[in-house]
Motif scaffolding. Structure first.
Motif, PDB file in Angstrom:
ATOM      1  N   THR A   5      14.674   2.574  89.982  1.00 29.96           N
ATOM      2  CA  THR A   5      14.026   2.221  89.027  1.00 29.96           C
ATOM      3  C   THR A   5      13.914   0.965  89.211  1.00 29.96           C
ATOM      4  N   ILE A   6      12.199   0.257  89.793  1.00 33.67           N
ATOM      5  CA  ILE A   6      12.102  -0.872  89.428  1.00 33.67           C
ATOM      6  C   ILE A   6      11.420  -1.569  88.234  1.00 33.67           C
ATOM      7  N   CYS A   7      11.241  -2.226  87.959  1.00 38.57           N
ATOM      8  CA  CYS A   7      11.138  -2.802  86.569  1.00 38.57           C
ATOM      9  C   CYS A   7      10.129  -4.196  87.097  1.00 38.57           C
ATOM     10  N   PHE A   8       8.722  -4.383  85.982  1.00 43.18           N
ATOM     11  CA  PHE A   8       8.498  -5.477  87.074  1.00 43.18           C
ATOM     12  C   PHE A   8       7.771  -6.361  85.289  1.00 43.18           C
ATOM     13  N   ASP A   9       7.773  -7.927  85.458  1.00 43.31           N
ATOM     14  CA  ASP A   9       7.002  -8.346  84.748  1.00 43.31           C
ATOM     15  C   ASP A   9       5.799  -7.985  84.785  1.00 43.31           C
ATOM     16  N   PHE A  10       4.686  -8.567  84.360  1.00 38.62           N
ATOM     17  CA  PHE A  10       3.026  -8.967  84.445  1.00 38.62           C
ATOM     18  C   PHE A  10       2.849  -9.665  85.005  1.00 38.62           C
ATOM     19  N   ASP A  11       2.464 -10.698  83.945  1.00 44.13           N
ATOM     20  CA  ASP A  11       1.772 -11.803  84.166  1.00 44.13           C
ATOM     21  C   ASP A  11       3.042 -12.933  85.339  1.00 44.13           C
ATOM     22  N   GLY A  12       1.712 -13.684  86.495  1.00 48.34           N
ATOM     23  CA  GLY A  12       2.714 -14.237  87.054  1.00 48.34           C
ATOM     24  C   GLY A  12       3.295 -13.205  88.027  1.00 48.34           C
ATOM     25  N   THR A  13       3.753 -12.721  87.379  1.00 49.13           N
ATOM     26  CA  THR A  13       4.549 -10.507  88.857  1.00 49.13           C
ATOM     27  C   THR A  13       3.733  -9.644  89.759  1.00 49.13           C
ATOM     28  N   LEU A  14       3.172  -9.366  88.492  1.00 50.02           N
ATOM     29  CA  LEU A  14       1.964  -8.411  89.005  1.00 50.02           C
ATOM     30  C   LEU A  14       0.741  -8.595  89.275  1.00 50.02           C
ATOM     31  N   ALA A  15      -0.047  -9.375  88.565  1.00 52.40           N
ATOM     32  CA  ALA A  15      -0.962 -10.275  87.821  1.00 52.40           C
ATOM     33  C   ALA A  15      -0.733 -11.335  88.302  1.00 52.40           C
ATOM     34  N   ASP A  16      -1.943 -12.816  89.139  1.00 54.19           N
ATOM     35  CA  ASP A  16      -2.007 -13.778  88.881  1.00 54.19           C
ATOM     36  C   ASP A  16      -3.278 -14.062  87.058  1.00 54.19           C
ATOM     37  N   THR A  17      -2.720 -13.560  86.756  1.00 59.38           N
ATOM     38  CA  THR A  17      -3.499 -13.221  84.996  1.00 59.38           C
ATOM     39  C   THR A  17      -3.170 -14.602  84.099  1.00 59.38           C
ATOM     40  N   LEU A  18      -1.853 -15.956  84.576  1.00 58.03           N
ATOM     41  CA  LEU A  18      -1.087 -17.160  83.864  1.00 58.03           C
ATOM     42  C   LEU A  18      -2.670 -17.926  83.824  1.00 58.03           C
ATOM     43  N   PRO A  19      -3.357 -18.503  84.680  1.00 61.03           N
ATOM     44  CA  PRO A  19      -4.605 -19.033  84.157  1.00 61.03           C
ATOM     45  C   PRO A  19      -5.748 -18.954  83.246  1.00 61.03           C
ATOM     46  N   LEU A  20      -6.182 -17.120  83.342  1.00 61.14           N
ATOM     47  CA  LEU A  20      -6.666 -16.459  81.979  1.00 61.14           C
ATOM     48  C   LEU A  20      -6.312 -17.367  80.981  1.00 61.14           C
ATOM     49  N   THR A  21      -4.895 -16.331  80.243  1.00 61.11           N
ATOM     50  CA  THR A  21      -4.702 -16.980  79.834  1.00 61.11           C
ATOM     51  C   THR A  21      -4.320 -17.871  79.096  1.00 61.11           C
ATOM     52  N   PHE A  22      -4.348 -19.225  79.692  1.00 60.17           N
ATOM     53  CA  PHE A  22      -4.358 -20.667  79.668  1.00 60.17           C
ATOM     54  C   PHE A  22      -5.602 -21.152  78.912  1.00 60.17           C
ATOM     55  N   HIS A  23      -7.096 -20.738  79.605  1.00 62.85           N
ATOM     56  CA  HIS A  23      -7.617 -20.921  79.708  1.00 62.85           C
ATOM     57  C   HIS A  23      -8.298 -19.949  77.730  1.00 62.85           C
ATOM     58  N   CYS A  24      -7.897 -19.350  77.746  1.00 62.17           N
ATOM     59  CA  CYS A  24      -8.176 -18.225  76.433  1.00 62.17           C
ATOM     60  C   CYS A  24      -7.877 -18.774  74.935  1.00 62.17           C
ATOM     61  N   LEU A  25      -6.602 -19.384  75.433  1.00 61.94           N
ATOM     62  CA  LEU A  25      -6.008 -19.690  74.927  1.00 61.94           C
ATOM     63  C   LEU A  25      -5.989 -21.342  74.475  1.00 61.94           C
ATOM     64  N   LYS A  26      -6.440 -21.788  74.773  1.00 61.16           N
ATOM     65  CA  LYS A  26      -6.936 -23.238  74.995  1.00 61.16           C
ATOM     66  C   LYS A  26      -8.660 -23.017  74.223  1.00 61.16           C
ATOM     67  N   ALA A  27      -8.942 -22.683  74.821  1.00 62.50           N
ATOM     68  CA  ALA A  27     -10.370 -21.986  73.432  1.00 62.50           C
ATOM     69  C   ALA A  27     -10.100 -22.027  72.590  1.00 62.50           C
ATOM     70  N   VAL A  28      -9.252 -21.144  72.258  1.00 64.44           N
ATOM     71  CA  VAL A  28      -8.877 -20.195  70.692  1.00 64.44           C
ATOM     72  C   VAL A  28      -8.617 -22.016  70.302  1.00 64.44           C
TER      73      VAL A  28
END
Length: 217
Positions: A5-28
């Motif tokens: 069994t292999i368990c992954f985190d997602f952000d920063g591990t399987l997808a480079d989604t952290l810049p998008l998360t930063f962008h959206c939180l900053k805008a809010v």
């Protein structure tokens, strides 16, 4: 020892989604609080889901519902501008599925954000079990989510490895008594170094795949 069994985190591990998360939180926060945060300040807020981060840190509480909807609207609208398709990750997941390995995800993301990213990145069909931040009472570094993945997959700590990019990932894995790997194989990751030492540290996907290929069945 064989990892079944292999368990992954997602952000920063399987997808480079952290810049998008930063962008959206900053805008809010800029829109509803007129407040500017750095990426590191936002990382310090991580743990809860995106909804939880906004709830915990938004000063104008009466704007919470509007802020959350703005976040997800931007997250989906701007996804392709921030997140590139990663062939190395996709090849790795294809290989692991071909080998009959059970794949899980334990992420602090909300189910809503995970659904957007996993679909747009073309990864949703790879996973046997996904536990998001909405489905746990205690976020990482608490091991609750990992233990849920393990239970749903019928696995044991000896059979599982947890792979993530943050200190909280490694700490959660240690508390669940599973093998841990810290990764810096995407452009953006949460923890620059791991104070809690993981069993492995990889900077390229092939390091993991080749090690896995060389393990005795």
């Amino acid at each position: 020892m064989t990892w079944k069994t292999i368990c992954f985190d997602f952000d920063g591990t399987l997808a480079d989604t952290l810049p998008l998360t930063f962008h959206c939180l900053k805008a809010v926060f800029e829109k509803y609080d007129n407040q500017t945060y750095s990426n590191h300040e936002l990382i310090d807020m991580f743990g809860p889901t995106e909804d939880g981060i906004i709830k915990n840190h938004l000063k104008n509480k009466d704007k919470f519902d509007l802020a959350v909807e703005m976040y997800y609207r931007l997250y989906e609208q701007d996804h392709d501008s921030f997140v590139d398709h990663n062939e190395d990750i996709e090849r790795m997941l294809h290989y692991l599925k071909y080998k009959g390995i059970k794949l899980g995800v334990m992420t602090g993301k909300s189910r809503r954000a995970f659904a957007i990213s996993s679909t747009l990145c073309g990864l949703s069909h790879f996973f046997d079990v996904v536990i998001t931040g909405d489905e746990v009472q205690h976020p990482k570094p608490h091991p609750e989510g990992l233990l849920k993945v393990m239970k749903e997959l019928g696995s044991t700590p000896q059979e599982m490895i947890f792979i993530g990019d943050s200190m909280a990932d490694i700490q959660a894995g240690k508390r669940a008594n599973v093998t841990t790997a810290g990764v810096h194989w995407l452009d953006t990751y949460q923890s620059d170094h791991f104070e809690t030492k993981p069993d492995y540290i990889w900077t390229h996907v092939d390091e993991f795949v080749s090690l896995f290929q060389n393990r005795k069945e």
